[in-house]
Design an enzyme around this catalytic site. Structure first.
Site, PDB file in Angstrom:
ATOM      1  N   SER A  30      40.364  15.362  -8.824  1.00  0.00           N
ATOM      2  CA  SER A  30      41.088  16.052  -7.747  1.00  0.00           C
ATOM      3  C   SER A  30      41.488  15.076  -6.635  1.00  0.00           C
ATOM      4  CB  SER A  30      40.215  17.163  -7.194  1.00  0.00           C
ATOM      5  OG  SER A  30      39.035  16.601  -6.675  1.00  0.00           O
TER       6      SER A  30
ATOM      7  N   CYS B  87      47.105  18.676 -14.842  1.00  0.00           N
ATOM      8  CA  CYS B  87      47.776  17.980 -13.735  1.00  0.00           C
ATOM      9  C   CYS B  87      49.283  17.952 -13.949  1.00  0.00           C
ATOM     10  CB  CYS B  87      47.227  16.578 -13.579  1.00  0.00           C
ATOM     11  SG  CYS B  87      47.685  15.503 -14.930  1.00  0.00           S
TER      12      CYS B  87
ATOM     13  N   GLU C  38      47.298  22.718  -4.726  1.00  0.00           N
ATOM     14  CA  GLU C  38      47.042  22.764  -6.167  1.00  0.00           C
ATOM     15  C   GLU C  38      46.040  23.893  -6.428  1.00  0.00           C
ATOM     16  OE1 GLU C  38      44.673  19.629  -8.111  1.00  0.00           O
ATOM     17  OE2 GLU C  38      46.189  19.630  -9.687  1.00  0.00           O
TER      18      GLU C  38
ATOM     19  N   LYS D 140      31.336   8.081 -17.337  1.00  0.00           N
ATOM     20  CA  LYS D 140      30.697   9.287 -16.786  1.00  0.00           C
ATOM     21  C   LYS D 140      31.590  10.490 -17.053  1.00  0.00           C
ATOM     22  CE  LYS D 140      30.656  11.492 -12.930  1.00  0.00           C
ATOM     23  NZ  LYS D 140      30.639  12.847 -13.557  1.00  0.00           N
TER      24      LYS D 140
ATOM     25  N   GLU E 238      30.521  16.653 -15.344  1.00  0.00           N
ATOM     26  CA  GLU E 238      29.293  17.427 -15.564  1.00  0.00           C
ATOM     27  C   GLU E 238      29.618  18.837 -16.047  1.00  0.00           C
ATOM     28  OE1 GLU E 238      30.612  16.495 -12.815  1.00  0.00           O
ATOM     29  OE2 GLU E 238      30.445  17.996 -11.224  1.00  0.00           O
ATOM     30  N   ARG E 239      30.902  19.253 -15.900  1.00  0.00           N
ATOM     31  CA  ARG E 239      31.263  20.600 -16.353  1.00  0.00           C
ATOM     32  C   ARG E 239      31.661  20.623 -17.832  1.00  0.00           C
ATOM     33  NH1 ARG E 239      34.849  22.876 -11.422  1.00  0.00           N
ATOM     34  NH2 ARG E 239      35.535  20.713 -11.240  1.00  0.00           N
TER      35      ARG E 239
END
Ligand code: NAD
Length: 488
Positions: free
Chosen positions: A233, A288, A388, A180, A183-184
């Site tokens: 995240s 990250c 963050e 998957k 979606e962005r």
């Protein structure tokens, strides 16, 4: 693959070797972060669509697991060759949908290909162990076998590299996979999957479902999914870890970060300043491994802050596809607004703004731009030192000693990366022993492990025990079976 409907490209799922439009699924626009132009429309797959992809992966598993490991490795050799042939095309796709500069995109595609190279070594990596005569006339052997259907849930910030951390190793080890993408940034993943089919992957070995939270939820609870690889995240990583584990799956969930870089009084600023700037502002800080806090130790603080402020102000902001750009846009307007909120919060909490990236903000092109920002006189308890931000914001804390700097860094709930800049072997050794982070740089600002090492975040930056890539990944994607034999 995708179909054209009017002006928009509508993305499809890959199920059992065929690209299919998930019927009835709602769709979301995928804008180019540099222009706001809609690149594609991505479906949000429902439980039924996910079921179909998992069923295809489960159906393909017995034959794929029985395919000799050398043949599975050969698929990876062919895939590697195709990825090289399409290197520029993939890099451009990453820039187009993520916003990072073309050079940064090339860097990520290269890092992804290196994982495919690692997966080519699976015949050796999967080998087991044998011990004769564990008791009289009895032999034992350890065999590694694939776990079954694996799901991979990916973030937006490395649309090529992070999927490539996952399925090449999982597939070479004999698993089948449901991927998957974020979606962005879903378009690069589609192209990566097409190339795997072109390399000769049998139908159902790699499947792809588009979507967001609900699509992921179906994967986390699905009885036929045996393992989940997640990168994203911190709150979602914790949720994914708990949920998938509660459904009896093995899980690796790589999470968010707040990375400290300690600059000692003896550091060479000609080396340190460019390394800190690249770490903090590369990929627009959406990384990250971004160093987002500098601990300036002792008298180096004044010259260091002055040089960081100037270098940040000089970074050329623009579209990633423009070869003169040094800092691309962030992923969405809402994300840029969140970053601005943190800059305002830093000011309210009393930090000194040295370089204000808001000055460079511009909506004129429709893109989501914000300039590089540097804060001085930050205290460890401030939100800009703890949270963050995931944008081009660097906070400088002034500390009196290495001890104090390490103490500040170790207060963080995260433990992904930490770096030190020094000429002293003693300080470096002290740092690498006491710092609570899994990826450590010594005069290196982005200490990203190569594919044959694990990507080894600690504390709140990781949920699980076996990390992505390296031998950890081989262990994660295989079960160990120990056979004890006697022939009376
Ligand atoms: P995100 O958590 O918003 O999304 C990650 C994935 O989870 C996406 O595929 C998304 O669709 C899905 N998702 C979102 N909400 C969900 C929910 N409630 N339940 C199930 N799935 C859900 O992360 P992002 O914004 O795409 O990525 C950026 C984050 O990823 C940053 O925090 C960054 O530090 C982290 N990251 C970590 C590493 C690492 O190695 N530790 C590497 C890259 C990125």
């Amino acid at each position: 693959m995708s179909i054209r409907v009017g002006q928009a490209t509508v993305l499809e799922n890959l199920v059992g070797g065929r690209w299919v439009a998930p019927e009835g699924a709602p769709h979301e626009d995928v804008p180019n972060p540099a222009t706001g132009e809609v690149l594609a429309r991505v479906p949000h797959s429902t439980a039924a669509h996910v079921d179909a992809a998992v069923a295809a992966a489960a159906a393909a598993f017995p034959a794929w697991r029985a395919t000799p490991v050398v043949e599975r490795a050969r698929l990876m050799f062919r895939y590697k060759a195709l990825l090289e042939d399409h290197f520029e095309e993939l890099s451009r796709l990453v820039t187009e949908e993520n916003g990072k500069t073309l050079d940064e995109a090339r860097g990520e595609v290269r890092r992804g290909i290196e994982v495919v190279e690692f997966a080519c070594g699976m015949p050796t990596l999967m080998m087991g162990q044998v011990l004769e005569d564990v008791a009289r006339g009895i032999d034992s052997e350890l065999i590694r076998v694939p776990v079954g259907v694996v799901a991979g849930i990916c973030p937006f910030n490395f649309p090529a590299m992070i999927p490539l951390w996952m399925y090449p190793i999982a597939l070479a080890a004999g698993n089948t996979f449901v991927f998957k993408p974020s979606e962005r940034t879903p378009i690069t993943g589609v192209r990566l999957a097409e190339l795997l089919l072109d390399a000769g992957a049998p139908p159902g070995v790699l499947n792809l479902v588009h979507g967001a939270r609900e699509t992921a939820d179906t994967l986390l609870a699905h009885p036929a999914v045996r393992a989940v690889s997640f990168v994203g995240s911190a709150p979602v990583a914790e949720y994914v870890y708990r949920t998938a584990a509660a459904h009896g799956k093995r899980v690796q969930a790589l999470a968010g970060a707040k990375n400290y870089m300690i600059v000692m009084p003896d550091a060479d600023l000609d080396v340190t300043v460019p390394a800190v700037i690249a770490s903090a502002f590369g990929n627009a800080g959406e990384r990250c491994l971004a160093g987002s806090v500098v601990e300036a130790v002792g008298e180096i603080a004044d010259p260091l802050v002055a040089r960081l402020g100037e270098a940040a102000a000089r970074l050329r902001l623009g579209a990633g596809a423009d070869s003169t750009t040094e800092l691309g846009p962030v992923i969405r307007a809402a994300h840029r607004d969140r970053i601005v909120g943190y800059i305002e919060r830093g000011l309210q909490e009393g930090a000194r703004l040295v370089t204000d990236g808001r000055r460079a903000m511009s909506d004129s092109t429709g893109g989501f731009f914000i300039g590089a920002t540097v804060f001085d006189l930050v205290r460890p308890e401030m939100a800009i030192a703890q949270d963050e931000i995931f944008g081009p914001v660097l906070s400088v804390i002034r500390s009196r000693s290495l001890d104090e700097a390490i103490e500040h860094a170790n207060r963080s709930r995260f433990g992904n990366m930490a770096a030190i800049f020094t000429r002293s072997g003693k300080a470096a050794r002290e740092f690498r022993t006491r710092i609570e982070a899994g990826m450590v740089g010594i005069n290196v600002g982005v200490p990203a492990p190569m594919a044959f090492f694990p990507f080894s975040g600690w504390k709140g930056s990781f949920y699980g025990d076996l990390h992505a890539t390296g031998r950890d990944a081989v262990e994660f994607y295989t079960e160990k079976r120990v056979v004890t034999t006697r022939w009376p």
